[in-house]
Every structure is written in structure tokens, then in C-alpha cells.
Design a protein around this motif. Structure first.
Motif, short mmCIF file in Angstrom:
data_model
loop_
_atom_site.label_atom_id
_atom_site.label_comp_id
_atom_site.label_asym_id
_atom_site.label_seq_id
_atom_site.Cartn_x
_atom_site.Cartn_y
_atom_site.Cartn_z
N GLU A 1 4.42 29.65 31.59
CA GLU A 1 3.22 29.07 31.00
C GLU A 1 2.50 28.11 31.95
OE1 GLU A 1 4.19 27.30 27.30
OE2 GLU A 1 4.68 29.20 26.31
N ASP A 2 3.26 27.47 32.85
CA ASP A 2 2.63 26.53 33.79
C ASP A 2 2.33 27.19 35.13
OD1 ASP A 2 5.19 26.90 34.69
OD2 ASP A 2 5.75 24.77 34.72
N GLY B 1 8.50 23.32 40.09
CA GLY B 1 7.13 23.47 40.55
C GLY B 1 6.89 23.00 41.97
N THR B 2 7.94 22.62 42.68
CA THR B 2 7.78 22.16 44.06
C THR B 2 7.25 23.28 44.95
OG1 THR B 2 9.62 20.60 43.80
CG2 THR B 2 9.00 21.16 46.04
N ASP B 3 6.26 22.97 45.79
CA ASP B 3 5.70 23.97 46.70
C ASP B 3 6.41 23.92 48.05
OD1 ASP B 3 4.71 21.65 47.80
OD2 ASP B 3 2.59 22.23 47.67
N ALA B 4 5.90 24.66 49.03
CA ALA B 4 6.56 24.76 50.33
C ALA B 4 6.65 23.40 51.03
CB ALA B 4 5.82 25.76 51.22
N LEU B 5 5.60 22.59 50.93
CA LEU B 5 5.62 21.27 51.58
C LEU B 5 6.70 20.39 50.97
CD1 LEU B 5 1.80 20.68 51.95
CD2 LEU B 5 3.44 20.59 53.81
N GLY B 6 6.79 20.38 49.65
CA GLY B 6 7.81 19.58 49.00
C GLY B 6 9.21 20.10 49.30
N GLY C 1 7.83 18.51 42.94
CA GLY C 1 7.45 19.03 41.64
C GLY C 1 5.97 19.36 41.56
N LEU C 2 5.51 19.69 40.39
CA LEU C 2 4.10 20.03 40.21
C LEU C 2 3.19 18.85 40.54
CD1 LEU C 2 4.21 22.13 36.90
CD2 LEU C 2 3.59 22.94 39.19
N ALA D 1 -1.28 25.10 44.17
CA ALA D 1 -1.02 25.41 42.77
C ALA D 1 -1.69 26.73 42.42
CB ALA D 1 -1.54 24.30 41.87
N VAL D 2 -1.12 27.42 41.45
CA VAL D 2 -1.73 28.64 40.90
C VAL D 2 -2.57 28.23 39.69
CG1 VAL D 2 -1.30 30.88 39.85
CG2 VAL D 2 0.21 30.05 41.68
#
Length: 261
Positions: free
Chosen positions: A23-24, A94-99, A218-219, A225-226
């Protein structure tokens, strides 16, 4: 002093499963089986080969992920790695590549390293940028996308095969390398290896252990973000051409209409 090799691996959704967003708009990891990323198996394999050639080395595998990510670590341990580090924290969702590169860098520093080995990309995100980000955060050289790698005399050397040329690269240790799926077939865990993996140490860490604030990952801390996603349209029936003597012409006309010729 023995050579300290750290392999960064990822627990990913099975590519043969029904993968989707939650959902997120983060990857739904509950609705599909997970496993050690196939491309990371090549990293584990090359780390083990380097360790075997050295004769005096220790291989540690590190992952960032939920509870089930321990399955990826156990697979790497059963292949022959010596110990593992699992970074698990609810705030990592929700962590992305940088995180992710930040968390990995802190975990790798805490483990101690001479050489960090990564796969060329993960099979879920397929970004392929984490090895370079990790090298930058660690302040060490990067030698990426290698189809051949070796370590001798405190120097890592490798071969990078491109479409038009082949490059031979080297860097002083400590360093970060990534290897491709052309670097050598990953070994299958033996029964003995699977049994031995159950007794090998797996250290669990959270963000507090690494000195990372929740807002950095995290987000909330993601730089990417998508915003939206839609299911792939169902496949439609193709055009059937009955060959009654004019099939070749009809096929050529169809290809021309689609601008294929």
C-alpha cells in the motif's frame, strides 16, 4: 594478520513469484517467498575463492532486512562463509539505496574489513549503485563489475568486460569490489556445509547499535520514492496470419506497419 573479507548480500522476493508493491509502494515481502539474491551468490563465491587462495582469511556476510533475511545469511554460511551480521530494525522499512549504503557502511566498519565484495545488483531493485555508494562512505577505492577478481600482496586486481573493450583494474586494499554473473558459477551447499551453518555465529544489530538515527533511513529518510504503480496489462491475442500463398507479403506488411523494417 588474516585477510578480512566482508560480503554484502540481500534477501529478495523470489523472481518466479507474484511480486507486487504494498500500500505504501514499497516491495511486498510478505506475499511472496524470499531467498538470497542470485547475483549475490556470485559475490559469496568469489569471496570464498579469494579466501581459499589466501589460506588465511575470514569471510563475513552482512545483510540488511527483516527477520526472514536470516535465510539469505544461512545460505551464504552453508556455502562456506564463516560468520554473519544481520541488521534488522522496524525503522528500516522503505529504505532506499542511499540509506542502505549508510547502514551497510556502519555494519562493515564495525565488522572490520580489508575487502568488501558485492554482487553487481540486486534482483529486486536492480539499481547496481550500492557498491559505489558503499565505497564512498567507507572512503576506499572501488573496482566494480568484475568478471574476474584476485587478491595478492595487499592489492585486488580484476577484469571488467565491456561491449567494446576489456579493462584490467587494480586497487590497494582496503577496497570494495562488485562481481558479475560471469565471474564463476556459485557452488551448491553440501550437506556438511548446511549442517555446519547451523552452528556458525549470526550477530544481530539494530540502528542504535550502529549509531544511526531513524530519520536517516526508512521512508522518511529516502531520497527516492515510488509515487504510483499500475499492474502490467494482460497480454492480448496476437495477429494470426494464414499462409495461403501470400503469408510472406502479409508478414512483411505487418513488420513494416510496426516500423520493425
Amino acid at each position: 594478520m588474516s585477510l578480512r573479507i566482508v560480503v554484502c548480500v540481500k534477501y529478495v522476493p523470489d523472481a518466479t513469484g507474484d511480486r507486487r508493491f504494498g500500500e505504501d509502494f514499497t516491495t511486498d515481502r510478505d506475499g511472496v517467498d524470499g531467498l538470497l539474491s542470485e547475483l549475490d551468490e556470485y559475490g559469496v563465491e568469489q569471496a570464498l575463492r579469494i579466501a581459499e587462495a589466501s589460506g588465511d582469511a575470514e569471510v563475513t556476510v552482512v545483510t540488511v532486512g527483516p527477520d526472514d533475511a536470516k535465510d539469505a545469511l544461512r545460505k551464504a554460511l552453508s556455502m562456506g562463509a564463516d560468520k554473519a551480521v544481520h541488521v534488522n530494525d522496524d525503522d528500516l522499512h522503505g529504505t532506499d539505496a542511499l540509506g542502505t549504503s549508510l547502514v551497510l557502511a556502519k555494519a562493515v566498519e564495525q565488522a572490520g574489513f580489508d575487502l568488501v565484495v558485492c554482487g553487481m545488483a540486486s534482483t529486486d531493485g536492480t539499481m547496481g549503485v550500492v557498491p559505489a555508494l558503499l565505497a564512498e562512505r567507507l572512503g576506499v577505492p572501488q573496482v566494480t563489475l568484475l568478471s574476474e577478481v584476485a587478491v595478492e600482496g595487499g592489492v585486488v586486481t580484476g577484469r571488467r568486460d565491456g561491449d567494446a573493450a576489456t579493462e584490467y583494474l587494480q586497487a590497494q586494499l582496503p577496497a570494495v569490489v562488485s562481481v558479475t554473473d560471469q565471474s564463476g558459477e556459485a557452488r551448491y551447499p553440501s550437506f556438511k556445509g548446511i549442517m555446519a551453518a547451523k552452528k556458525k555465529p549470526v550477530q544481530s544489530l539494530d540502528l542504535d547499535d550502529l549509531g544511526i538515527e531513524a530519520e536517516q533511513v526508512g521512508l522518511a529518510g529516502a531520497w527516492t520514492a515510488v509515487d504510483s504503480a499500475a499492474a502490467r496489462p494482460a497480454r492480448t491475442q496476437g495477429t494470426i496470419v494464414k499462409d495461403e500463398g501470400e503469408g510472406g507479403k502479409q508478414l512483411a506488411a505487418f513488420l513494416a506497419a510496426q516500423k520493425f523494417i
